[in-house]
Design a protein around this motif. Structure first.
Motif, PDB file in Angstrom:
ATOM      1  N   LEU A 159       0.824  -1.212   0.000  1.00 37.14           N
ATOM      2  CA  LEU A 159       0.000   0.000   0.000  1.00 37.14           C
ATOM      3  C   LEU A 159       0.856   1.259   0.000  1.00 37.14           C
ATOM      4  CD1 LEU A 159      -2.978  -0.811   2.422  1.00 37.14           C
ATOM      5  CD2 LEU A 159      -3.085  -0.361  -0.030  1.00 37.14           C
ATOM      6  N   VAL A 160       1.888   1.291   0.860  1.00 36.86           N
ATOM      7  CA  VAL A 160       2.693   2.508   0.949  1.00 36.86           C
ATOM      8  C   VAL A 160       3.440   2.761  -0.354  1.00 36.86           C
ATOM      9  CG1 VAL A 160       4.793   1.454   1.923  1.00 36.86           C
ATOM     10  CG2 VAL A 160       4.230   3.819   2.465  1.00 36.86           C
ATOM     11  N   MET A 161       3.899   1.687  -1.023  1.00 33.74           N
ATOM     12  CA  MET A 161       4.588   1.870  -2.290  1.00 33.74           C
ATOM     13  C   MET A 161       3.617   2.318  -3.373  1.00 33.74           C
ATOM     14  SD  MET A 161       7.643   1.790  -3.521  1.00 33.74           S
ATOM     15  CE  MET A 161       7.726   2.787  -5.004  1.00 33.74           C
ATOM     16  N   MET A 162       2.395   1.806  -3.338  1.00 27.75           N
ATOM     17  CA  MET A 162       1.420   2.221  -4.340  1.00 27.75           C
ATOM     18  C   MET A 162       1.005   3.669  -4.140  1.00 27.75           C
ATOM     19  SD  MET A 162       1.244  -0.160  -6.453  1.00 27.75           S
ATOM     20  CE  MET A 162      -0.051   0.577  -7.454  1.00 27.75           C
ATOM     21  N   VAL A 163       0.966   4.133  -2.889  1.00 29.64           N
ATOM     22  CA  VAL A 163       0.680   5.552  -2.632  1.00 29.64           C
ATOM     23  C   VAL A 163       1.754   6.420  -3.278  1.00 29.64           C
ATOM     24  CG1 VAL A 163       0.598   7.332  -0.842  1.00 29.64           C
ATOM     25  CG2 VAL A 163      -0.642   5.183  -0.519  1.00 29.64           C
ATOM     26  N   VAL A 164       3.015   6.020  -3.112  1.00 25.04           N
ATOM     27  CA  VAL A 164       4.115   6.757  -3.725  1.00 25.04           C
ATOM     28  C   VAL A 164       4.020   6.677  -5.245  1.00 25.04           C
ATOM     29  CG1 VAL A 164       6.632   6.879  -3.980  1.00 25.04           C
ATOM     30  CG2 VAL A 164       5.623   6.434  -1.737  1.00 25.04           C
ATOM     31  N   ASN A 165       3.701   5.498  -5.777  1.00 23.72           N
ATOM     32  CA  ASN A 165       3.568   5.352  -7.228  1.00 23.72           C
ATOM     33  C   ASN A 165       2.511   6.299  -7.797  1.00 23.72           C
ATOM     34  OD1 ASN A 165       5.486   3.345  -7.240  1.00 23.72           O
ATOM     35  ND2 ASN A 165       4.035   1.651  -7.384  1.00 23.72           N
TER      36      ASN A 165
END
Length: 489
Positions: free
Chosen positions: A174-180
Motif C-alpha cells: 500500500l505505501v509503495m502504491m501511494v508513492v507510485n
C-alpha cells in the motif's frame, strides 16, 4: 509393484494440516520476495549498473522467464503429492539421487538467504535507531531479537505466520502504491515518460545486469508447493497461488521501477541511482519524501524493516518444511518429521532452523563481517545461484516427466513446449548470474568463486549421500500417484 518400507508420511502425527487458501499462500511467498526491499535495493542497482532508464524492462523480462517456469511447474503439480517442493518434482521426473541433491541445494540456498537477511535487518534497525538519535547498538542484537520472534512464530501453527505476513505485506504494498500514484500524478521533472520501454533505451549492454538484479528480487516466489499439506485443495490452490505470486510481484516491480525513473527523470536517473549506491542518498526514501511527504518517507523507512522481517519469517517457514519433508522420507533424523500435538506445526524442525540461523549469525559476528555488504551480499549470492539451479533442474524434470508419461500430456504447450522454452531462458539466466556474480556478492573474484560453488557442491553431496531405500520409497509413492491420479481438466 515391489514391496517397500512404509513411508514415514503414513505414520499418524507426521503430516501437517491447515486450511490455507490461495491468498494466504500467495501472500507468504510474495512476502519472501520482500518487494519493498527489492525496490529500495535491487532497483537502484539495476538502474545504476545496468541499462539505466530501461531497467523496468529488465524486471519485465525476469517476470516472463519466471512465468515460463511456472507453466511447467503448475502442469506437474497435480501429480506431486509430497510437500517437498523442488526436490519432489525432480525426484519424480529425473530420479531420487538428483532429487536429494536438489533438496540439499534448497536447504543451503534458503538457509543462506535467511541468514543474510538477519544481517540486513540488524543493520537496518541499527541505522534507524542512529537516525533518530538513539544509542550505538551492535547489529547482532537486533538480528537476535528478530530471530527469537521468528522462532516463536515458526513454532506455532502456520495460520499465525500467514496472518502476520499478510498484514506486513499489505502495508508495504500500500505505501509503495501511494508513492507510485503520487509520482505518476505529478509527472516528474520530465513528465510521464515512456522512454523506459523504448527499444533504443532498454536494449543496451546493461540489460543483462538489470535482468540479473530483477531475478534476485524474486527469490522465494517458487515456494508455494512447500505448503501443500497445509493448503486447501492443493491441486488447485498451489497453481493459483503460483500464478498470483508471479503476477503480483512482476507487475509491482515493473511499475515501481518505472515510477523511480519518472521521479528522477530518464535523463538523470542513472546519476541518482549511483548516488544511492555510493551511500550519499536513498533513491526510494527520497522519492517518497519528495512526492508523498515526510510522513510517508518515515513510514516507508519503518516498513522496510517489517518487509525484511516478513521475508525472513517466510524463509524460516520454507526451510523448516524442507527439513520436515526430508525427515518424513528418512533422509534426515525422524525427530524433525514430528508434528506438534497442539499447534500442528513442524515445531522441532522450526527449532533446529532457529538454532542453525543463530549459529550462523554468531559466526558472522566473530569473523567481523559487515552486516550489509558482506553478510547479506555473500548470502544473497549463494541463494541466487541455488535458486536458478533448482528452477533449471525442476523444469528439466517437468519435461522428462511428461515425456515419459504421454497419456498425461493433455496440452503439449503447457507440458513440453513452454517448459522447454523455460529451460533455455533459465540457462541464459544462470549465465547472467555467473558472469556478473561479483556484482551480486560485492566481494572479490576469489570470494565470489567460492560462494558460487557452494550450491553445486551441495547438489553433489546430496547425490552422494542419498539413501537408496528412502529415495526409492519416494519414487514408488510418486509412481503410484501417477498411476492412480487423473489429470485435472
Amino acid at each position: 509393484m515391489p514391496t517397500t518400507p512404509a513411508s514415514p508420511a503414513a505414520t499418524p502425527g507426521t503430516r501437517l494440516t491447515g486450511n490455507l487458501g490461495t491468498g494466504s499462500i500467495a501472500f507468504m511467498v510474495i512476502a519472501a520476495a520482500a518487494p519493498l526491499t527489492v525496490i529500495g535495493g535491487n532497483a537502484p542497482l539495476a538502474i545504476g549498473q545496468g541499462n539505466g532508464a530501461g531497467a523496468p524492462v529488465g524486471f519485465l523480462i525476469a517476470s516472463i522467464v519466471l512465468l515460463l517456469f511456472s507453466v511447467g511447474f503448475v502442469a506437474m503439480t497435480p501429480y506431486v503429492k509430497e510437500a517437498g517442493a523442488f526436490f519432489s518434482y525432480v525426484t519424480m521426473g529425473i530420479g531420487s539421487r538428483l532429487g536429494m541433491g536438489t533438496a540439499y541445494v534448497a536447504l543451503v540456498a534458503y538457509t543462506a538467504i535467511q541468514a543474510g537477511i538477519y544481517g540486513y535487518m540488524g543493520w537496518a534497525v541499527m541505522d534507524l535507531v542512529r537516525f533518530y538519535g538513539g544509542p550505538e547498538i551492535h547489529w547482532s542484537v537486533f538480528a537476535v531479537g528478530a530471530l527469537l520472534i521468528v522462532g516463536l512464530l515458526g513454532y506455532r501453527h502456520i495460520e499465525l505466520s500467514s496472518k502476520v505476513l499478510g498484514i506486513a505485506l499489505v502495508l508495504e504494498l500500500l505505501v509503495m502504491m501511494v508513492v507510485n500514484v503520487a509520482v505518476i500524478a505529478n509527472g516528474g521533472p520530465e513528465g510521464r515518460s515512456l522512454e523506459s520501454f523504448d527499444p533504443q533505451v532498454f536494449l543496451t549492454a546493461g540489460i543483462g545486469v538489470a535482468v540479473l538484479f530483477a531475478l534476485t528480487g524474486f527469490i522465494g516466489f517458487e515456494s508455494t508447493a512447500i505448503y501443500r499439506d497445509e493448503a486447501r485443495t492443493p491441486s488447485r490452490t498451489i497453481p493459483r497461488a503460483t500464478y498470483l505470486a508471479v503476477g503480483i510481484i512482476g507487475v509491482f516491480y515493473t511499475l515501481s521501477v518505472w515510477v523511480l525513473v519518472i521521479a528522477a527523470g530518464p535523463g538523470s536517473v542513472v546519476a541518482v541511482a549511483q548516488e544511492t549506491l555510493f551511500g550519499s542518498k536513498n533513491m526510494l526514501l527520497d522519492t517518497a519524501g519528495q512526492y508523498a511527504g515526510s510522513f510517508m518517507r518515515d513510514l516507508m523507512q519503518i516498513l522496510l524493516i517489517t518487509s525484511l522481517f516478513a521475508c525472513v519469517l517466510s524463509f524460516h517457514n520454507i526451510v523448516a518444511r524442507y527439513q520436515f519433508a526430508l525427515a518424513r522420507i528418512g533422509s534426515l533424523p525422524a525427530v524433525l518429521g514430528r508434528v506438534h500435538p497442539e499447534h500442528r506445526s513442524p515445531a522441532r524442525s522450526s527449532f533446529v532452523q532457529s538454532l542453525t540461523a543463530a549459529v550462523l549469525v554468531l559466526i558472522f559476528v566473530v569473523i567481523g563481517l559487515d552486516p550489509l555488504v558482506e553478510v547479506f551480499g555473500y548470502m544473497a549470492g549463494v541463494a541466487t545461484v541455488g535458486m536458478v539451479l533448482m528452477m533449471l533442474l525442476t523444469t528439466i524434470a517437468v519435461v522428462v516427466f511428461f515425456s515419459r508419461h504421454p497419456n498425461l500430456r493433455r496440452n503439449p504447450w503447457t507440458t513440453l513446449v513452454l517448459p522447454s522454452a523455460a529451460i533455455l531462458a533459465l540457462t541464459a539466466a544462470a549465465w547472467l548470474v555467473l558472469a556478473n556474480f561479483t556484482m551480486v556478492t560485492g566481494g572479490s573474484v576469489g570470494v565470489s568463486t567460492v560462494l558460487a560453488l557452494i550450491p553445486p557442491a551441495a547438489l553433489v553431496v546430496g547425490v552422494l549421500v542419498n539413501r537408496r531405500d528412502a529415495g526409492r520409497t519416494v519414487e514408488l509413492k510418486l509412481e503410484s500417484v501417477v498411476q492412480e491420479e487423473q489429470p485435472l481438466s
